[in-house]
Design a protein around this motif. Structure first.
Motif, PDB file in Angstrom:
ATOM      1  N   GLU A   1      -5.463  23.592 -21.123  1.00 41.94           N
ATOM      2  CA  GLU A   1      -5.523  23.924 -19.689  1.00 41.94           C
ATOM      3  C   GLU A   1      -5.697  25.422 -19.449  1.00 41.94           C
ATOM      4  O   GLU A   1      -5.375  25.935 -18.385  1.00 41.94           O
ATOM      5  CB  GLU A   1      -4.287  23.405 -18.937  1.00 41.94           C
ATOM      6  CG  GLU A   1      -3.995  21.918 -19.112  1.00 41.94           C
ATOM      7  CD  GLU A   1      -5.180  21.023 -18.749  1.00 41.94           C
ATOM      8  OE1 GLU A   1      -5.907  21.355 -17.800  1.00 41.94           O
ATOM      9  OE2 GLU A   1      -5.389  20.005 -19.438  1.00 41.94           O
TER      10      GLU A   1
ATOM     11  N   SER B   1     -14.483  24.222 -17.179  1.00 41.30           N
ATOM     12  CA  SER B   1     -13.868  23.570 -18.353  1.00 41.30           C
ATOM     13  C   SER B   1     -14.828  22.550 -18.932  1.00 41.30           C
ATOM     14  O   SER B   1     -15.905  22.321 -18.402  1.00 41.30           O
ATOM     15  CB  SER B   1     -12.613  22.796 -17.946  1.00 41.30           C
ATOM     16  OG  SER B   1     -11.723  23.589 -17.262  1.00 41.30           O
TER      17      SER B   1
ATOM     18  N   GLY C   1     -12.063  20.060 -15.605  1.00 36.56           N
ATOM     19  CA  GLY C   1     -12.788  18.913 -16.146  1.00 36.56           C
ATOM     20  C   GLY C   1     -12.976  17.783 -15.144  1.00 36.56           C
ATOM     21  O   GLY C   1     -14.035  17.157 -15.078  1.00 36.56           O
TER      22      GLY C   1
HETATM   23 MG    MG Z   1      -9.297  20.291 -18.751  1.00 38.95          MG
END
Ligand code: MG
Ligand code: ASP
Length: 410
Positions: free
Chosen positions: A193, A37, A8
């Motif tokens: 994650e 992500s 991210g």
């Molecule tokens: Mg992430």
């Protein structure tokens, strides 16, 4: 064939997406599969959204915020809003109006994947400006069980689908990390994650030549740079070393990532998406001779002490009872010690689990709980390693082997 994973932080804005393209041009080829992500902190936002939706509270402003964030990124890099992205905005709104009053974990898994679906649809549209690239819905190939929010991979189906879909690939593929689907078509997620793990699933099934995780650090460091100054980067690590590091709580890579790679001997590279000229860390089966000490600090720990009630010893049968309960609750022990009458163990402090432990062990043991505590681990310590620990701590438990040192303190 190689696999790249972008988290991210690496695609949190338009600049990040442009940088992803630069990385691909410099290090990728026609057979690169890109796992991405959700952008920035979007998964946290979506978690917030799920809570509101399930409670039946007002949630529109959060949806607006999520859409505005993505549209902001789009505005910085593309002329038009891709229809392939708009579709996910509509899908998100649709799910939110559908899941009210439904099971929380199932609802989570229908809503939260939109972070990844949105990010990848934007990134694919951006890459398609200048090169051939296909967007793949990871849910069509990653098959899981129905353990919503922590789903387990059905390796047989997943491998069959991934090889069928992708072994002939001749262009860049962009797909999502973190998500899959069950046999009934429900979306599932692999745990927070979990995109690292997704990358390693693709690497395993496609027998990739390597798997690269692009991060906002230079590689794997010997401590969290937010906690310790003067960290050192490892140039090489073995699967074994890094598996142990994640076991002690180092948040360098999702713990499930290593096994599939080690099984097929696929090298894992952890590199900086900012400093493209630094080499990063190479993780393989090769044993590294001497490893710099690694420091892991874990906050919010809970110490549980169980004392026998009947003046018999804390024998193996009683230890077995306690361990069985922890296994049942899926609780991992971070540190433990026994004495004649007690067994003490340190775990991550989760209220729900503590309550369950009390409920299940109260009858046979006198239990005491203390939190929040800190746990420090030094792996491969050297004589001067201990200087890094806070000097004024009040120690509750300490353990030292020839390799590792662990201390639990207030
Ligand atoms: Mg992430
Ligand atoms: N977006 C998910 C998360 O933030 C998965 C990942 O980033 O790996 O947990």
């Amino acid at each position: 064939m190689q696999i790249f994973k972008f988290g991210g932080a690496s695609v949190k804005d338009g600049e990040g997406v442009k940088n992803l393209e630069k990385v691909l041009q410099k290090f990728g080829d026609d057979r690169t599969l890109v796992v991405v992500s959700a952008m920035g902190k979007m998964t946290n936002k979506l978690e917030e959204l799920v809570d509101l939706v399930v409670e039946g509270a007002v949630y529109d402003p959060v949806i607006e915020e999520i859409c505005a964030y993505h549209r902001g990124v789009i505005g910085d890099i593309l002329q038009e809003i891709p229809s392939t992205y708009v579709k996910w905005e509509e899908s998100l709104k649709g799910w939110c109006s559908k899941v009210k009053g439904e099971d929380l974990l199932w609802s989570y898994d229908q809503i939260v994947p939109h972070g990844e679906l949105m990010s990848t649809s934007i990134i694919a549209a951006y890459l398609q400006r200048s090169s051939r690239c296909t967007w793949l819905d990871a849910r069509e190939v990653i098959r899981t069980d129905q353990y919503f929010t922590e789903a387990n991979i059905d390796w047989v189906v997943t491998e069959k689908r991934i090889t069928k879909e992708l072994s002939q690939m001749d262009q860049v593929i962009v797909t999502q990390g973190f998500i899959g689907s069950d046999a009934e078509g429900n979306s599932t997620t692999l745990g927070r994650e979990g995109s690292d793990f997704s990358g390693s699933i693709f690497a395993y099934c496609l027998e990739a030549e390597s798997f690269t995780v692009w991060k906002d650090v230079k590689g794997i460091l010997n401590a969290d740079p937010r906690v310790m100054e003067d960290t050192e980067k490892y140039d090489f690590l073995s699967y074994r070393e890094i598996t142990e590091m994640t076991y002690y709580g180092a948040q360098v890579i999702h713990p499930k990532t290593l096994k599939p790679l080690a099984q097929k001997n696929i090298p894992l590279k952890v590199r900086s998406f900012e400093e493209l000229n630094t080499e990063g860390t190479l993780i393989s089966s090769q044993n590294t001779k001497k490893t710099v000490p690694c420091f892991v600090f874990k906050d919010n720990q809970l110490l549980v002490t169980a004392e026998v009630k009947d003046h018999n010893f804390m024998n193996e049968q009683k230890l077995g009872m306690i361990l069985q309960v922890l296994d049942l609750l899926n609780v991992k022990i971070n540190l433990m010690q026994n004495s004649a009458l007690t067994f003490s163990f340190c775990i991550d402090n989760k209220e729900f689990k503590a309550r369950k432990i009390k409920e299940l062990l109260n009858r046979d043991f006198i239990l005491s709980f203390e939190s929040p505590l800190k746990l420090a681990t030094i792996k491969n310590y050297q004589p001067d390693s201990f200087n890094f620990l806070p000097w004024n701590r009040s120690v509750l438990m300490e353990q030292k082997t020839s390799l590792n040192y662990q201390v639990l303190y207030r």
